[in-house]
Scaffold this active site. Structure first.
Site, PDB file in Angstrom:
ATOM      1  CG  HIS A 155      -1.872  -0.929   1.379  1.00  0.00           C
ATOM      2  ND1 HIS A 155      -3.301  -0.875   0.684  1.00  0.00           N
ATOM      3  CD2 HIS A 155      -1.974  -2.688   1.207  1.00  0.00           C
ATOM      4  CE1 HIS A 155      -4.493  -1.848   0.831  1.00  0.00           C
ATOM      5  NE2 HIS A 155      -3.091  -2.864   1.473  1.00  0.00           N
TER       6      HIS A 155
ATOM      7  CG  ASP B  56      -9.325  -6.898   1.730  1.00  0.00           C
ATOM      8  OD1 ASP B  56      -8.935  -7.447   1.257  1.00  0.00           O
ATOM      9  OD2 ASP B  56      -8.720  -6.640   3.357  1.00  0.00           O
TER      10      ASP B  56
ATOM     11  CB  VAL C  88      -4.900 -16.552  12.339  1.00  0.00           C
ATOM     12  CG1 VAL C  88      -5.063 -17.245  13.213  1.00  0.00           C
ATOM     13  CG2 VAL C  88      -4.853 -14.961  13.213  1.00  0.00           C
ATOM     14  CB  SER C  89      -5.819 -14.380   7.016  1.00  0.00           C
ATOM     15  OG  SER C  89      -5.927 -12.931   5.983  1.00  0.00           O
TER      16      SER C  89
ATOM     17  CG  HIS D 178      -6.141  -9.631   4.847  1.00  0.00           C
ATOM     18  ND1 HIS D 178      -6.508  -8.197   3.993  1.00  0.00           N
ATOM     19  CD2 HIS D 178      -5.629  -9.856   4.253  1.00  0.00           C
ATOM     20  CE1 HIS D 178      -5.242  -7.994   3.420  1.00  0.00           C
ATOM     21  NE2 HIS D 178      -4.810  -9.187   3.333  1.00  0.00           N
TER      22      HIS D 178
END
Length: 555
Positions: free
Chosen positions: A79, A196, A365-366, A368
């Site tokens: 980003h 997202d 863990v993600s 998102h």
């Protein structure tokens, strides 16, 4: 409140649609352009020798006087990594939170940006008054603090870009999302939601970071020797968990890796990491402690840990190598396309005598949101129109399905392609043209000077090698003065292929003699004939097609 009626509203994705990384989105209101995020992507496997990939900036370069602001959602490289390249063409203020701007500034220095950047710090309560719009922000929950979503307020409604997010009910104070504010934004009227899509294929909810922290501490407690904890340099939440687990289990932490050290010290100085100074030790002091008292927190040169772990397994890392009894804890998911590399590395770590903990969903863990969290965001925002972003095409399609389950109609959802101009017109969004888009490859200090032809040549060289054919002719008589000499690199082992080299040399000799015997001949046609006939001959003998580079000189 917006002071004037906006007559034109457009959205363009220069990156981040149909791919993971390279996030860069443009919102055009009337004549003004607002950039949201400026990210890079790490090279795919076939991009041989490439350091990074950024979006095509042609459209911004051609319209640089219309760019009024750059908004950054958070400090991850996908980003902020292309910001220095944007600022080389665009003179606009950069808005971001404290940590995001600090990391962006460090990235500019790392990429040796010698221009000036006008950084303006914001928080989730800031309202930015611009000529055609207002911009506001809301806090989101991600793996790095100071993450925000961006709202562009127009007379037709709010355009909301979520940035990267999930909803973790057990999030620490620094990571708590502003759910009430999101609901309030939804009540004001959201024209379009850009959300997202990274984990849109995963049902349910993402695992809470509180579970990760507990499992991390258990893994530290059960490790008999040194712990090598590998994570991404910018995953500050995971770094905090590793330090918490080390403190609870009476271990000291040595930080290894330039990217990690830089980001760690920025986050520590700004108060985004809570670490007891006594816990941190330099790498050189590891030998002063027993193995069960040590944690090595490490990553690689580009903030990605797997390559550095492989060096440690091969005993070729310049600071630290794997020893028998080590526990290697990989708290990072592999980058796209590097899964095989990760599995090979894990195998090498086991061979070197380490115990490896990897792929356990409770240790990494993600960051998102999964499907239920994506539904929650849609229901909070209640958008009139919906555009899934930040994900490969299958993820965007999965996010579309999630939106349909939330009650949105098919005509309210649009999945554009990269570079498509999405325009608000007559109460609907539609595709109204296309702007230049694609990949710009960065190799060393070269920006975009490596294209498909260069990559094709690199691929050929990597597959079958190269033959350089050198012939020297006399200037007057055009007779062979020296050579032909054939130099092979990556094609065959010359000492074991003497007959092939001799036959190839004779073939080139005959071609040169035949051409120079003519009253006139062209250098280009001579070189092409050497390439064609030698290529045919070598393929018959070896079934390989090396790159053939003829060099003809005169003396």
């Amino acid at each position: 409140m917006i002071k004037k009626k906006n007559t034109s509203i457009k959205f363009i994705a220069l990156g981040g649609i149909g791919e993971i990384g390279k996030n860069m989105y443009l919102v055009e209101v009337d004549k003004d352009i607002f950039i949201i995020d400026a990210g890079l992507m790490f090279p795919e496997e076939e991009m041989l020798g490439i350091d990074m990939v950024i979006p095509d900036l042609t459209y911004l370069r051609d319209n640089k006087e219309r760019v009024k602001a750059i908004f950054l959602t958070h400090g991850h490289e996908d980003h902020i990594g292309a910001l220095s390249y944007v600022l080389r063409h665009v003179d606009a203020p950069v808005y971001g939170t404290k940590l995001t701007l600090a990391l962006a500034n460090a990235k500019l220095k790392e990429q040796e940006f010698d221009g000036s950047a006008n950084f303006i710090e914001v928080n989730s309560d800031t309202i930015v008054e611009l000529e055609s719009v207002q911009a506001s922000f809301f806090r989101t929950n991600h793996s790095i603090p100071d993450s925000v979503g961006v709202c562009i307020h127009t007379s037709e409604g709010i355009i909301v870009y979520t940035g990267d997010f999930k909803f973790d009910q057990g999030a620490a104070k620094l990571y708590k999302p502003e759910v009430g504010k999101m609901a309030s934004i939804g009540d004001q009227g959201v024209l379009c939601l850009l959300s997202d899509s990274t984990e849109a294929e995963i049902p349910g909810y993402s695992t809470s970071e509180a579970i990760v922290e507990r499992e991390m501490s258990n893994a530290f407690y059960n490790a008999p020797g040194r712990i090598i904890a590998a994570c991404f340099a910018s995953d500050i939440n995971r770094i905090q968990h590793i330090f918490n687990a080390a403190t609870e289990n009476g271990r000291k932490v040595a930080v290894v890796g330039k990217s990690l050290e830089r980001i760690f010290h920025i986050a520590l100085d700004l108060g985004y990491l809570e670490v007891d100074e006594d816990v941190i030790i330099p790498v050189s002091e590891i030998k002063n402690y027993q193995d069960r008292e040590i944690v090595v927190l490490m990553t690689g040169s580009q903030g990605e840990p797997i390559e550095a772990l492989q060096k440690m397994a091969k005993q070729s890392h310049k600071l630290l190598n794997i020893q028998k009894g080590d526990t290697v804890l990989i708290a990072a998911s592999p980058l796209k396309g590097s899964e095989v590399f990760l599995f090979k590395t894990i195998d090498m770590l086991f061979r070197a005598g380490a115990h490896v903990i990897s792929g356990k969903r409770t240790l990494h863990v993600s960051s998102h949101g999964s499907q239920e969290e994506l539904k929650f965001m849609i229901n909070l925002m209640k958008p009139k129109f919906f555009i899934p972003v930040h994900g490969e095409f299958r993820m965007l399609k999965a996010h579309r399905k999630v939106a349909l389950e939330c009650g949105l109609m098919d005509q309210q959802i649009l999945i554009p392609d990269r570079g498509d101009v999405v325009e608000w017109k007559e109460d609907s969004f539609g595709i109204a043209g296309k702007v230049p888009s694609g990949n710009v490859l960065i190799d060393g200090i070269g920006v975009g000077d490596v294209g498909n032809i260069v990559l094709r040549d690199r691929k050929l060289l990597s597959q079958d090698g190269i033959l350089i054919v050198v012939v020297t002719l006399t200037k007057q008589e055009k007779k062979i003065a020296a050579g032909p000499e054939i130099i092979s690199r990556g094609f065959v082992y010359v000492r074991e292929s003497e007959k092939l080299m001799d036959d190839s040399t004779k073939l080139v000799h005959d071609i040169v003699e035949r051409n120079t015997a003519k009253s006139t001949f062209e250098w280009a046609s001579l070189k092409q004939e050497i390439r064609d006939e030698l290529n045919r001959f070598l393929y018959e003998k070896t079934k390989r097609r090396p790159m053939i580079l003829p060099i003809i000189m005169e003396v």
